[in-house]
Design a protein around this motif. Structure first.
Motif, PDB file in Angstrom:
ATOM      1  N   ALA A 127      31.223  50.013  10.162  1.00 24.84           N
ATOM      2  CA  ALA A 127      30.573  48.918  10.030  1.00 24.84           C
ATOM      3  C   ALA A 127      29.017  49.197   9.706  1.00 24.84           C
ATOM      4  O   ALA A 127      28.472  49.839  10.473  1.00 24.84           O
ATOM      5  CB  ALA A 127      31.013  47.789  10.614  1.00 24.84           C
ATOM      6  N   LYS A 128      28.299  48.746   8.602  1.00 26.46           N
ATOM      7  CA  LYS A 128      27.000  49.240   8.274  1.00 26.46           C
ATOM      8  C   LYS A 128      26.296  48.265   9.281  1.00 26.46           C
ATOM      9  O   LYS A 128      26.618  47.278   9.171  1.00 26.46           O
ATOM     10  CB  LYS A 128      26.901  48.932   6.960  1.00 26.46           C
ATOM     11  N   LEU A 129      25.111  48.676   9.742  1.00 26.18           N
ATOM     12  CA  LEU A 129      23.899  47.789  10.111  1.00 26.18           C
ATOM     13  C   LEU A 129      23.533  47.261   9.285  1.00 26.18           C
ATOM     14  O   LEU A 129      23.436  47.348   7.877  1.00 26.18           O
ATOM     15  CB  LEU A 129      23.108  48.740  10.824  1.00 26.18           C
ATOM     16  N   ASN A 130      22.774  46.069   9.417  1.00 31.68           N
ATOM     17  CA  ASN A 130      21.818  45.263   8.703  1.00 31.68           C
ATOM     18  C   ASN A 130      20.613  46.209   8.180  1.00 31.68           C
ATOM     19  O   ASN A 130      20.363  47.159   8.785  1.00 31.68           O
ATOM     20  CB  ASN A 130      21.319  44.070   9.226  1.00 31.68           C
ATOM     21  N   ASP A 131      19.895  45.598   7.145  1.00 33.05           N
ATOM     22  CA  ASP A 131      18.763  46.424   6.790  1.00 33.05           C
ATOM     23  C   ASP A 131      17.808  46.686   7.693  1.00 33.05           C
ATOM     24  O   ASP A 131      17.123  47.545   7.760  1.00 33.05           O
ATOM     25  CB  ASP A 131      18.152  45.815   5.528  1.00 33.05           C
ATOM     26  N   ASP A 132      17.792  45.718   8.646  1.00 35.29           N
ATOM     27  CA  ASP A 132      16.693  45.906   9.622  1.00 35.29           C
ATOM     28  C   ASP A 132      17.223  46.653  10.826  1.00 35.29           C
ATOM     29  O   ASP A 132      16.567  46.747  11.926  1.00 35.29           O
ATOM     30  CB  ASP A 132      16.215  44.238  10.278  1.00 35.29           C
ATOM     31  N   LEU A 133      18.386  47.309  10.506  1.00 33.36           N
ATOM     32  CA  LEU A 133      19.146  48.222  11.815  1.00 33.36           C
ATOM     33  C   LEU A 133      19.437  47.468  12.788  1.00 33.36           C
ATOM     34  O   LEU A 133      19.640  47.935  13.888  1.00 33.36           O
ATOM     35  CB  LEU A 133      18.062  49.422  12.208  1.00 33.36           C
ATOM     36  N   THR A 134      19.660  46.203  12.697  1.00 31.68           N
ATOM     37  CA  THR A 134      20.539  45.384  13.680  1.00 31.68           C
ATOM     38  C   THR A 134      21.864  45.481  13.243  1.00 31.68           C
ATOM     39  O   THR A 134      22.376  45.610  12.336  1.00 31.68           O
ATOM     40  CB  THR A 134      19.841  43.881  14.017  1.00 31.68           C
ATOM     41  N   ILE A 135      22.784  45.073  14.502  1.00 34.40           N
ATOM     42  CA  ILE A 135      24.205  45.044  14.299  1.00 34.40           C
ATOM     43  C   ILE A 135      24.550  43.824  13.524  1.00 34.40           C
ATOM     44  O   ILE A 135      23.916  42.609  13.911  1.00 34.40           O
ATOM     45  CB  ILE A 135      24.923  45.156  15.789  1.00 34.40           C
ATOM     46  N   ASN A 136      25.503  43.856  12.685  1.00 32.87           N
ATOM     47  CA  ASN A 136      25.907  42.688  11.949  1.00 32.87           C
ATOM     48  C   ASN A 136      26.924  41.954  12.536  1.00 32.87           C
ATOM     49  O   ASN A 136      28.218  42.696  12.325  1.00 32.87           O
ATOM     50  CB  ASN A 136      26.014  42.925  10.527  1.00 32.87           C
ATOM     51  N   ILE A 137      26.892  41.220  13.444  1.00 34.76           N
ATOM     52  CA  ILE A 137      28.137  40.841  14.482  1.00 34.76           C
ATOM     53  C   ILE A 137      29.319  40.202  13.531  1.00 34.76           C
ATOM     54  O   ILE A 137      30.446  40.184  14.055  1.00 34.76           O
ATOM     55  CB  ILE A 137      27.734  39.791  15.440  1.00 34.76           C
ATOM     56  N   LYS A 138      29.042  39.830  12.301  1.00 37.94           N
ATOM     57  CA  LYS A 138      29.926  39.329  11.483  1.00 37.94           C
ATOM     58  C   LYS A 138      31.256  40.307  11.235  1.00 37.94           C
ATOM     59  O   LYS A 138      32.543  40.101  11.120  1.00 37.94           O
ATOM     60  CB  LYS A 138      29.673  38.769  10.178  1.00 37.94           C
ATOM     61  N   ASP A 139      30.778  41.689  11.214  1.00 46.01           N
ATOM     62  CA  ASP A 139      31.743  42.794  11.039  1.00 46.01           C
ATOM     63  C   ASP A 139      32.813  42.769  12.116  1.00 46.01           C
ATOM     64  O   ASP A 139      33.775  43.434  12.031  1.00 46.01           O
ATOM     65  CB  ASP A 139      30.981  44.105  10.883  1.00 46.01           C
ATOM     66  N   TYR A 140      32.328  42.191  13.250  1.00 42.28           N
ATOM     67  CA  TYR A 140      33.104  42.429  14.442  1.00 42.28           C
ATOM     68  C   TYR A 140      34.155  41.180  14.961  1.00 42.28           C
ATOM     69  O   TYR A 140      35.170  41.257  15.551  1.00 42.28           O
ATOM     70  CB  TYR A 140      32.469  42.957  15.701  1.00 42.28           C
ATOM     71  N   ILE A 141      33.485  39.988  14.259  1.00 47.53           N
ATOM     72  CA  ILE A 141      34.231  38.849  14.648  1.00 47.53           C
ATOM     73  C   ILE A 141      35.893  38.774  14.014  1.00 47.53           C
ATOM     74  O   ILE A 141      35.925  38.898  12.959  1.00 47.53           O
ATOM     75  CB  ILE A 141      33.410  37.540  14.052  1.00 47.53           C
ATOM     76  N   SER A 142      36.730  38.378  14.579  1.00 36.75           N
ATOM     77  CA  SER A 142      38.129  38.512  14.359  1.00 36.75           C
ATOM     78  C   SER A 142      38.484  39.741  13.527  1.00 36.75           C
ATOM     79  O   SER A 142      39.251  39.565  12.702  1.00 36.75           O
ATOM     80  CB  SER A 142      38.488  37.321  13.530  1.00 36.75           C
ATOM     81  N   CYS A 143      38.021  40.935  13.866  1.00 42.26           N
ATOM     82  CA  CYS A 143      38.249  41.971  13.000  1.00 42.26           C
ATOM     83  C   CYS A 143      39.602  42.744  13.570  1.00 42.26           C
ATOM     84  O   CYS A 143      39.985  43.666  12.719  1.00 42.26           O
ATOM     85  CB  CYS A 143      37.037  43.031  13.349  1.00 42.26           C
ATOM     86  N   ASN A 144      40.231  42.372  14.631  1.00 44.46           N
ATOM     87  CA  ASN A 144      41.439  43.025  15.013  1.00 44.46           C
ATOM     88  C   ASN A 144      41.571  44.462  15.000  1.00 44.46           C
ATOM     89  O   ASN A 144      42.388  45.055  14.756  1.00 44.46           O
ATOM     90  CB  ASN A 144      42.570  42.504  13.920  1.00 44.46           C
ATOM     91  N   LYS A 145      40.399  44.960  15.668  1.00 42.86           N
ATOM     92  CA  LYS A 145      40.232  46.513  15.884  1.00 42.86           C
ATOM     93  C   LYS A 145      39.574  46.601  17.301  1.00 42.86           C
ATOM     94  O   LYS A 145      39.361  45.707  17.961  1.00 42.86           O
ATOM     95  CB  LYS A 145      39.507  47.165  14.731  1.00 42.86           C
ATOM     96  N   THR A 146      39.871  47.828  17.714  1.00 44.94           N
ATOM     97  CA  THR A 146      39.383  48.220  18.981  1.00 44.94           C
ATOM     98  C   THR A 146      37.900  48.546  18.771  1.00 44.94           C
ATOM     99  O   THR A 146      37.362  49.467  17.970  1.00 44.94           O
ATOM    100  CB  THR A 146      39.915  49.532  19.356  1.00 44.94           C
ATOM    101  N   ILE A 147      36.875  47.501  19.416  1.00 48.55           N
ATOM    102  CA  ILE A 147      35.556  47.779  19.135  1.00 48.55           C
ATOM    103  C   ILE A 147      34.831  48.569  19.979  1.00 48.55           C
ATOM    104  O   ILE A 147      34.867  48.376  21.362  1.00 48.55           O
ATOM    105  CB  ILE A 147      35.018  46.403  18.991  1.00 48.55           C
ATOM    106  N   PHE A 148      33.921  49.546  19.566  1.00 54.07           N
ATOM    107  CA  PHE A 148      33.034  49.944  20.313  1.00 54.07           C
ATOM    108  C   PHE A 148      31.402  49.932  19.880  1.00 54.07           C
ATOM    109  O   PHE A 148      31.055  50.128  18.685  1.00 54.07           O
ATOM    110  CB  PHE A 148      33.380  51.769  19.849  1.00 54.07           C
ATOM    111  N   LEU A 149      30.618  49.322  20.677  1.00 50.37           N
ATOM    112  CA  LEU A 149      29.249  48.882  20.850  1.00 50.37           C
ATOM    113  C   LEU A 149      28.613  49.703  21.686  1.00 50.37           C
ATOM    114  O   LEU A 149      28.961  49.363  22.989  1.00 50.37           O
ATOM    115  CB  LEU A 149      29.154  47.590  20.489  1.00 50.37           C
ATOM    116  N   ALA A 150      27.501  50.429  21.265  1.00 51.38           N
ATOM    117  CA  ALA A 150      26.466  50.649  22.159  1.00 51.38           C
ATOM    118  C   ALA A 150      25.386  49.478  22.399  1.00 51.38           C
ATOM    119  O   ALA A 150      25.002  49.173  21.630  1.00 51.38           O
ATOM    120  CB  ALA A 150      25.864  52.046  21.875  1.00 51.38           C
TER     121      ALA A 150
END
Ligand SMILES: *Cc1c(COP(=O)(O)O)cnc(C)c1O
Length: 350
Positions: A127-150
């Protein structure tokens, strides 16, 4: 690659660690986010009391686990120790992903996540970061995947608020959310407090950064007891003695001397603010870091040139070719003295 190498793994791109110089004389090493502070001498008593090395180490890291459980206000069954977080992360990929449950992680983050997915032949989405290099949390909401976030994120140092992690965990009740908190003590907020509320949140912390033990290879995962039991299945199916007795002893000493660790962290945080300010004065733009490193850039010099020029002058920092961050260099926060050397060299170069 020999003709015997597994076909399954022929496409693997191994992780490339930051340079580890053979000779440390006259090198200011600010490239792999280690602590600049050596272990406190109080630790020696613990080393002397380590289990003798002719015997196998304690598979359950009993003393360490009990001590950490007290510090985190959790039960021992909520914790498992590993040989660095790299091992625990690999075990989390093995335990919680499969062909129907891909992994997901950001394009700019800890480079090892993609390697772990590849070595275990697991599907994954980036999942691509936003242009300001923050995480776009929409990519992870209800994504039904195993999520790895630092958190704070690797390379950027930017922290995600706990309420966003809560939203992500709540919207993926059938998936594990792994929060890699390698840098959390430097300004983030730990998700350990969520593990009672969410049975799908797994927190991984390391002793490599704030706790001065990168060479000791020690880390832990905290989560619901069933998640921890799953990780133990993997551990007991690969290497039950994964944490050696010396590292267990030193780790216990570190936990019992938490005030020293706390002081070191406070020192890094104030040095970080100092460096960011000094760089700002000479025209650098620095991302808002909650970690023991900063990502910074200047219009006067490319990231690659700054990295190379600093290296010629004996200061090692990190540079990435990834297009989103290639203008920057990543600088580990060391002691005030180390950072003054860095700042002087930067002024010389530009
Ligand atoms: C440094 C780092 C690790 C690796 O830690 P070890 O415990 O030394 O294996 C894991 N995740 C992130 C984000 C890191 O920066």
């Amino acid at each position: 690659m020999s003709r015997f190498f597994s076909n399954k793994l022929s496409d693997i791109n191994p992780y490339v660690p930051g340079e580890q110089p053979k000779n440390f004389d006259n090198v200011v090493k600010l490239n792999t986010n280690e602590s600049p502070f050596s272990l406190p001498y109080e630790i020696m008593d613990y080393v002397n009391n380590a289990r003798p090395l002719n015997l196998y180490s304690d598979c359950d890291c009993t003393e360490l686990t009990n001590e950490l459980a007290k510090l985190l206000y959790v039960k021992p069954c909520n914790i498992v120790f590993g040989n660095g977080s790299d091992e625990l992360l690999n075990h989390a990929f093995l335990a919680f992903c499969d062909d129907k449950t891909p992994a997901i992680f950001p394009n700019i983050s800890y480079g090892f996540y993609e390697v772990f997915a590849q070595i275990n032949c697991l599907p994954y989405t980036i999942a691509k970061l936003n242009d300001d290099l923050t995480i776009n949390i929409k990519d992870y909401i209800s994504c039904n995947k195993t999520i790895f976030l630092a958190n704070p994120n690797a390379w950027t140092g930017i922290a995600l608020p706990l309420k966003d992690i809560e939203k992500i965990a709540k919207s993926n009740p059938n998936n594990v959310v792994v929060i890699d908190e390698a840098y959390v003590e430097f300004g983030g907020k730990s998700a350990v407090e969520l593990i009672d509320k969410f049975d799908n949140v797994l927190v991984i912390q390391t002793f490599s950064k704030s706790r001065s033990m990168a060479g000791g290879r020690l880390a832990f995962a905290a989560g619901n007891k069933e998640l921890i039991a799953d990780l133990n299945v993997i551990k007991y199916s690969t290497n039950p003695y994964n944490v050696n007795s010396l590292s267990q002893a030193v780790g216990l000493g570190i936990l019992k001397n938490n005030d020293i660790v706390r002081n070191n962290i406070d020192s890094i945080i104030s040095t970080r603010e100092y460096v960011v300010e000094q760089l700002n004065v000479i025209g650098f733009e620095t991302l808002n870091s909650s970690a023991n490193f900063i990502l910074t850039k200047s219009k006067k010099i490319s990231g690659e040139d700054l990295y190379k020029n600093l290296k010629e002058r004996g200061v090692l920092v990190r540079h990435s070719d990834l297009p989103e961050i290639k203008d920057y260099v990543r600088i580990t926060i060391g002691t005030k003295q180390q950072m003054d050397i860095l700042l002087n060299k930067i002024k010389e170069i530009i």
